[in-house]
Design a protein around this motif. Sequence first.
Motif, mmCIF file in Angstrom:
data_model
loop_
_atom_site.group_PDB
_atom_site.id
_atom_site.type_symbol
_atom_site.label_atom_id
_atom_site.label_comp_id
_atom_site.label_asym_id
_atom_site.label_seq_id
_atom_site.Cartn_x
_atom_site.Cartn_y
_atom_site.Cartn_z
ATOM 1 N N ARG B 29 0.848 -1.178 0.052
ATOM 2 C CA ARG B 29 0.007 0.040 -0.026
ATOM 3 C C ARG B 29 0.709 1.096 -0.069
ATOM 4 N N ALA B 30 1.888 1.192 0.714
ATOM 5 C CA ALA B 30 2.794 2.264 0.806
ATOM 6 C C ALA B 30 3.393 2.804 -0.654
ATOM 7 N N MET B 31 3.890 1.712 -1.353
ATOM 8 C CA MET B 31 4.137 1.834 -2.617
ATOM 9 C C MET B 31 3.109 2.364 -3.823
ATOM 10 N N ARG B 32 1.659 1.909 -3.374
ATOM 11 C CA ARG B 32 0.683 2.167 -4.174
ATOM 12 C C ARG B 32 0.419 3.510 -4.176
ATOM 13 N N TRP B 33 0.675 4.281 -2.972
ATOM 14 C CA TRP B 33 0.399 5.587 -2.724
ATOM 15 C C TRP B 33 1.775 6.536 -3.051
ATOM 16 N N GLY B 34 2.867 5.883 -2.654
ATOM 17 C CA GLY B 34 4.244 6.664 -2.867
ATOM 18 C C GLY B 34 4.606 6.787 -3.930
ATOM 19 N N LEU B 35 4.758 5.839 -4.982
ATOM 20 C CA LEU B 35 5.204 6.064 -6.223
ATOM 21 C C LEU B 35 4.687 6.952 -7.036
ATOM 22 N N PRO B 36 3.261 7.043 -7.064
ATOM 23 C CA PRO B 36 2.836 8.165 -7.876
ATOM 24 C C PRO B 36 3.440 9.449 -7.456
ATOM 25 N N LEU B 37 3.779 9.818 -6.407
ATOM 26 C CA LEU B 37 4.121 10.886 -6.142
ATOM 27 C C LEU B 37 5.383 11.479 -6.828
ATOM 28 N N ALA B 38 6.160 10.536 -7.431
ATOM 29 C CA ALA B 38 7.103 10.889 -8.260
ATOM 30 C C ALA B 38 6.462 11.745 -9.621
ATOM 31 N N LEU B 39 5.337 11.256 -10.076
ATOM 32 C CA LEU B 39 4.776 12.135 -10.997
ATOM 33 C C LEU B 39 4.502 13.567 -10.721
ATOM 34 N N LEU B 40 4.195 13.640 -9.510
ATOM 35 C CA LEU B 40 3.928 15.209 -9.169
ATOM 36 C C LEU B 40 5.218 15.869 -9.216
ATOM 37 N N VAL B 41 6.252 15.181 -8.548
ATOM 38 C CA VAL B 41 7.739 15.785 -8.790
ATOM 39 C C VAL B 41 8.094 16.316 -10.057
ATOM 40 N N VAL B 42 7.612 15.511 -11.215
ATOM 41 C CA VAL B 42 8.016 15.994 -12.302
ATOM 42 C C VAL B 42 6.946 16.730 -13.232
ATOM 43 N N LEU B 43 5.758 16.448 -12.760
ATOM 44 C CA LEU B 43 4.623 17.326 -13.492
ATOM 45 C C LEU B 43 4.734 18.705 -12.850
ATOM 46 N N PHE B 44 4.874 19.039 -11.569
ATOM 47 C CA PHE B 44 4.603 20.294 -10.944
ATOM 48 C C PHE B 44 5.522 21.146 -11.777
ATOM 49 N N PRO B 45 6.799 20.902 -12.025
ATOM 50 C CA PRO B 45 7.849 21.808 -12.829
ATOM 51 C C PRO B 45 7.239 22.210 -14.200
ATOM 52 N N LEU B 46 6.594 21.097 -14.751
ATOM 53 C CA LEU B 46 6.126 21.426 -16.091
ATOM 54 C C LEU B 46 4.940 22.504 -16.129
ATOM 55 N N PHE B 47 4.132 22.335 -15.155
ATOM 56 C CA PHE B 47 2.978 23.459 -15.016
ATOM 57 C C PHE B 47 3.480 24.671 -14.617
ATOM 58 N N ASP B 48 4.617 24.640 -13.702
ATOM 59 C CA ASP B 48 5.198 25.798 -13.100
ATOM 60 C C ASP B 48 5.711 26.721 -14.566
ATOM 61 N N MET B 49 6.533 25.847 -15.307
ATOM 62 C CA MET B 49 7.068 26.447 -16.431
ATOM 63 C C MET B 49 6.325 26.966 -17.538
ATOM 64 N N ILE B 50 5.089 26.342 -17.877
ATOM 65 C CA ILE B 50 3.957 26.922 -18.647
ATOM 66 C C ILE B 50 3.376 28.067 -17.980
ATOM 67 N N TYR B 51 3.215 28.097 -16.713
ATOM 68 C CA TYR B 51 2.671 29.222 -16.003
ATOM 69 C C TYR B 51 3.461 30.407 -15.952
ATOM 70 N N TRP B 52 4.768 30.380 -15.867
ATOM 71 C CA TRP B 52 5.543 31.350 -15.688
ATOM 72 C C TRP B 52 5.876 32.125 -17.194
ATOM 73 N N ILE B 53 5.922 31.054 -17.840
ATOM 74 C CA ILE B 53 6.113 31.917 -19.309
ATOM 75 C C ILE B 53 4.774 32.581 -19.959
#
Lengths: 345, 302
Positions: B29-53
Amino acid sequence: MDEPISPGDRPAMGRSPGISEPAPPAAPSAPVRAPSLRRWLASPLALAPLILLGLVVAVLAIASEGQYFGLSFWGPVWEFIPTDPAGSTYGIALFALGTAITAGIALILASGLSLAIAIALTTYLPPRTGRILTTLTDLLAGIPSVVYGIWGFVVLAPYFASTVEPNLRNALGWLPGFGGPESAIGGGTGLLLGIFILTLMVIPLTTAVMRESLRSVPRDVVEAGLALGATPWEVVRRVRLRVARRGLWGAVFLGFGRAIGESVALAMVLGNTIQYPPSIYGGSYTIASFIFTQLDSAFFYPELLRALVEFALVILLITIAFNLLGQRAVSGVRTRTVPGAGGRA
Amino acid sequence: MSLPSLPSAPLGDLRGSAARWRRRHLLDRAMRWGLPLALLVVLFPLFDMIYWIAVRALPTFTWATLTTDQVGLGGGLYAMIVGSFTLLALATGFAAAVGIAAGMYTAEYAPPSIARWARVAGNLLAGIPAIVLGYFGYYALVLYTHWGYTTLAGGITLGVFMVPFVYRTADLAFANVPSEQREAALAMGARPGQYLVRVALPIALPAILSGVFLAMAIGLGETAPLLYTAGWSSTPVAGLFQPTSFLTGAIWNFYDYPSTEGSFQALAFQAAFLLLILVIGLNVVVQAVAERYRRRTRGMMA
């Protein structure tokens, strides 16, 4: 003419779900027999990629004249004297160190994150959510390097200088490379920011290759594991990762080839300082970003130009080597959505 | 990839006490909820970049940005837009001609040994660092030919960069044409050339086109192959043997100007914003074409 006639149902080509080796994706059962003359004419066309590749290597080799591939070329000293370009010392080690630090650390971070993402996408997330998220991570691959660069330089660098780096220095100052005097932190550009940007840029490629490697693990084995009562995580760790091991390593090699070739974004965020960086906050250069920033001044100094050609040859040969390793490892794994399976810089 | 690398009991001992069972499932269960967090780590910068530009570009982004030349510290992106598309047209022409022909011959004509080499070379070509290719273009097409910085040199260099992306999709597209189609065509007495043009090409075309669009999206965002081949010019491209400006070059040239001084940096952000829209748009087209191709060939391949 537009709608070809369907020959009816039959098993999918190139996709064999069984336990046997997955069929190679692009091998037609029997090539069309063309008249031999046309076949001979065809070979150079089929070999166009090989010819172009050879042309690039040949032009660089000719341009370099092998002039500086001496002891001092591999040495640690870079000393370019504009008034005496022939007597200057062109050493690559300083820039090679910058490349090794940025690409090495970025690759470790990217590999970890990519593995987590690939496992989440193939094992835990529902397929529809997974598809949307896959599209988004692939989008990251399509964003131009300069756009990463300007975002890093204008938006992130001030934030790194004011918040990230002081906090990191306070928290990890005891670790060599993370401490140093307060003056070690400059305007935010430097190794730390470069590694951060490079990590983001490598992730789409490594994620795509790892995802497809994990996905190509035959379903029977996965289901056999689950049927024995193993948890999904145990199946991932003990079966999926082991079966897909080669493809995962392939992703790392391909990612490294991609990371050492990146020039534009790093030229914008790495601080462009010819020095052995005193800490992770210091400015640096990589081989690629150095070539990128120096080419226009090299126009006036043939010697500098030749030295830089040799720099270019070095990273070219290293990328070719890593891409060969990576390709060997991922052969048999399909990477559909991100075509950078051979790396893209 | 082969299976026998698994040890004889890869899953270990799955029996055990209730406590052990709970522990194993807690970890899962820890893996089920923990691993997808890596997606947040990657997608947050993507949105931050689009937002700031978007935030930096939009306040000054008007129609005039697209239609006026760069004047002094300000003006618009007209010259760079025209330049980018001229370069892209030249490069796409080159890459499509070489890539599609090579892909077709690799998949249909070449003996397997040659085809294997060609595919390996294609992947390696895709891995060449852009700056190395830029250097190749600079030496071969700018210095050696004595052309100086020209639109043509930029277009060819960019074209070489784009070739492998077209080539790989073309190769795959032709190889994926169901063999029944080939056998049927040949059995009906079609010559190989007729088969290629009348049967294989129509089936493979959508996939090839998605490869071309993909190569265009990648080429549009490149800086390193162009900076030292196409040069720079603040007026719209005047001819094949004249230098030209381009969108990515605008970002590289203007990104480090202070944002207070005139609007150079604003110009860079506008170029970045425009590039993001174009690249994302092209990627959407690629997805749509690929989806159409999948639907169209489903009857044949699945």
